[in-house]
Each structure stands twice: as structure tokens, then as C-alpha cells.
Design an enzyme around this catalytic site. Sequence first.
Site, mmCIF file in Angstrom:
data_model
loop_
_atom_site.group_PDB
_atom_site.id
_atom_site.type_symbol
_atom_site.label_atom_id
_atom_site.label_comp_id
_atom_site.label_asym_id
_atom_site.label_seq_id
_atom_site.Cartn_x
_atom_site.Cartn_y
_atom_site.Cartn_z
ATOM 1 N N GLY A 22 46.336 41.299 44.254
ATOM 2 C CA GLY A 22 45.993 41.267 42.835
ATOM 3 C C GLY A 22 44.881 42.211 42.436
ATOM 4 N NE ARG A 65 41.748 37.027 44.493
ATOM 5 C CZ ARG A 65 43.071 37.167 44.373
ATOM 6 N NH1 ARG A 65 43.822 36.144 44.029
ATOM 7 N NH2 ARG A 65 43.636 38.318 44.599
ATOM 8 C CB VAL A 66 40.654 34.968 38.660
ATOM 9 C CG1 VAL A 66 41.840 35.259 37.757
ATOM 10 C CG2 VAL A 66 40.117 33.559 38.393
ATOM 11 N N GLY A 67 43.001 36.433 40.625
ATOM 12 C CA GLY A 67 43.730 37.673 40.863
ATOM 13 C C GLY A 67 44.340 38.218 39.586
ATOM 14 C CG ASP A 68 47.921 40.429 40.136
ATOM 15 O OD1 ASP A 68 47.696 39.451 40.882
ATOM 16 O OD2 ASP A 68 48.952 41.105 40.197
ATOM 17 C CB SER A 77 52.944 32.258 47.780
ATOM 18 O OG SER A 77 54.186 32.235 47.116
ATOM 19 C CB THR A 105 52.771 35.753 42.999
ATOM 20 O OG1 THR A 105 51.428 35.745 43.417
ATOM 21 C CG2 THR A 105 52.827 35.683 41.485
ATOM 22 C CB THR A 131 54.215 39.523 43.636
ATOM 23 O OG1 THR A 131 55.131 40.450 44.217
ATOM 24 C CG2 THR A 131 54.943 38.687 42.614
ATOM 25 N N GLY A 132 51.594 40.524 44.929
ATOM 26 C CA GLY A 132 50.915 41.259 45.995
ATOM 27 C C GLY A 132 49.422 41.263 45.746
ATOM 28 C CB THR A 185 50.044 33.180 42.109
ATOM 29 O OG1 THR A 185 49.816 33.491 43.482
ATOM 30 C CG2 THR A 185 48.734 33.378 41.376
HETATM 31 N N1 ASP Z 1 48.945 38.683 43.062
HETATM 32 C C1 ASP Z 1 48.470 37.419 43.527
HETATM 33 C C2 ASP Z 1 46.980 37.421 43.542
HETATM 34 O O1 ASP Z 1 46.396 38.423 43.942
HETATM 35 C C3 ASP Z 1 48.915 37.048 44.872
HETATM 36 C C4 ASP Z 1 50.268 37.511 45.276
HETATM 37 O O2 ASP Z 1 51.072 37.899 44.479
HETATM 38 O O3 ASP Z 1 50.580 37.449 46.436
HETATM 39 O O4 ASP Z 1 46.410 36.413 43.252
#
Ligand code: ASP
Length: 379
Positions: A289, A263-266, A97, A235, A286-287, A253
Site C-alpha cells: 500500500g 498503520r493505514v495502507g492504500d 488478508s 486485499t 492490491t499489494g 483489507t
Molecule cells: N494494499 C494493502 C495495504 O497495503 C494490502 C494488500 O493489498 O495486500 O494495506
Amino acid sequence: MSKESIKRRDFLKRTAVAGAALPLLGGESTAMTIKPAASLPIVISSANISRSPTGQIVNGGIACVNRAMEIIRSGGDTLDAVVAGVNIVEDDPNDSSVGFGGLPNEEGDVELDASVMHGPSRRAGAVASLRYIKNPSKVAKLVLERTDHILLVGDGALRFALKQGFRKEELLTEESRLAWLRWKENLNPEDACGPSPLKTARSGGGRVSRADLTPQQIALNEWIEDKLRNRPTGTINCLAVDPNGDMSGVTTTSGLAWKIPGRVGDSPLIGCGLYLDNEVGAAGSTGRGEECIYINGAHTVVENMRRGMSPQDAAMDAIKRVAARYGNNRDELSKFNLNFYAVNKKGEYGGAVLWKGGRFVVHDGKEAKIVESAHLYSK
Ligand code: ASP
């Protein structure tokens, strides 16, 4: 009064403080952790416990906090400490991850995101959609240290990294490539954008019986099928406060597996996957985003602490805001998960997760331990 009853009274008092701290609105939230006594220095990180493609348990969070604490104890800066901590996980191909070995986007390319914040200098740096560089957290740190920008993306981020002396490397491991291929083989257009892209995953491609496989192949198949069944997120977020109350944080991450390129997450977004204020505290996520971005998660958690909430309550309040976006509808919410981690300037810490089972790691200067996050719902 006997020693035993003093201990029991003290335990009940501390438990009551933690339990009372979590209002039971919009869910079945529970405080699974006892409010910890504040102590400095402190390092917390996401747990990053996973199974490697060969079936071994990988304990990235523990390695991360041990390294970060070692640097802080020897007088190092908190930013150097947290980045060195997460570098262990970025370098480890067994954590799929983050960094090297991270699961790729829908075209099979590994794109990494990271952000860092340094409390004393009140500065931030970040990179997003960075390819070929396995330590995006180090590049984010250089953005902080050597530019007056905050976020570099894609090709610009790569060119910046190369000019700073980083080496281009292939980040896709053989195991991640096989998982991606299997995802592509099974791709059903109706599932392409949902949180769970696959309904079925064929063992051994459906052509080989289990009896013909070696234990290594079985472990690899199980690993791949797990990645296909549960769209992988993952992450590492690490936060540290030193003995003076100065703090730093990092989130790094490979993002959502099989994502649309770009694509960009949080994680690289300051205020979402990471935020801190040296006078208040630090938070990370984490999780899923996208859900964190909708509520500017880490900033929300830090602002909650500024208004006097404990780190755990502050994190749980942010989880409740996420749930409220769905009218607290469990069916909708069951499609993803989200964690927040938080620590304040005194060294109190806490974590909250949408669905029961979230954990994080704490190093309190003496030892590293795994702590269960408070949860809003259980399945
Ligand atoms: N938060 C991260 C994202 O959405 C991924 C993750 O933490 O699992 O890119």
C-alpha cells in the site's frame, strides 16, 4: 478465405493491438492479455486465490464477481453488488488478508480498512483501523450513505459502526493467532520494519519432528511458514459497470500483516486503493500500500484512462511510476509487489503488476474467468 485463416487473422489483429499498447520502457513489460472486446455489464476483482490453513485452495475473487454480477443482472445497484461480492471474502476465515481471519497487527489485533465509491452519486466512504467489525466495506458504505464525511478511523469508526447496529466480534481466528505468535517468537529487531520480517521460521517451533505431526498440523505449519517468509499482503478490490455504464468500486483489507497499530495502507484512501469517475472508469489496487500511496495509484490509473489509455496501459503506466521511484532498480523493487486493476465505461478492462504472476478475475455477464495481469518484471 477459409474460416480457419479468418479466425487466425482476427486473432493476430487483436493480439497486435494489445501488444503494441505497452511500451517497453524501464522494464521487460509484457502484455499477457488479449485486449478484450468491451461488453456491459462487467465485474472485475482481484483474484484472491490462496491456500487456507487446512491446505485448501480458496478462490475468493470468483465467488465475489459471481455474486456481484447476480445482483447487477437482477437490476441492482453497482454499489450494492460490489459490496455484497466482497462480503463473501470478508466473512471467510480462510482468506487471511481480509475481514474475519485477517492477519493481525504487531500486537495481535486485527485492524481493517475499506473504501467504497459510487459513480452515479459521485460519492465515497471509507473506514480505517477499524477493529471488531468483520465487514468494514459495509461500514464504509454507511459512511457514504449516511454522513457527509468520507473517512472515519479507529475508535470513531467503531463507535459509528456500533451505533449503526453492527455487532462487535473477535476477528482473530485460532490459525491467525498461531501465525502471529510464531511471528513474535521469531521476531528479530533488525527485520521489524522491513517488507520481510523473518529470515527463518521454525517448523513446529523447532521442537517437534515432522513425523510426529498430523497432516492438518503439517498443513497449518506450512501455511504459517509461508506467512512468515513472505510478509503477507492481500486485499480484495472489486469494480463493476452496469449496462448503463454506471459504476462502483470497493477495496477491503486487513492490510499489511504485523503492521504497527494504526498503520493505514492504500485501501481506505480514495485515489490510492480505489478511485473512479463515472464518466471515465474505475481502478483499484492490491499489494504494498505504501507504494501505491506514493503515486496516488488508482487516481493515476483513472486519469490515464481519461487521457485515452486503455485500462491495461493505464494500469501499467502506474506500475512504471512506482518502479521509477526506485530508478528501476530490480533489487529494491524485488522487496514488494503491487497490482492495479482497471475498467472503463465501455467495459474494457485490464490489470498490471510489478512482478510477473499477478492475476485478476473478470465476469463479463456470461462467465467468470481468471486473467493474467500484464507485468513489468519477472524474477
Ligand atoms: N494494499 C494493502 C495495504 O497495503 C494490502 C494488500 O493489498 O495486500 O494495506
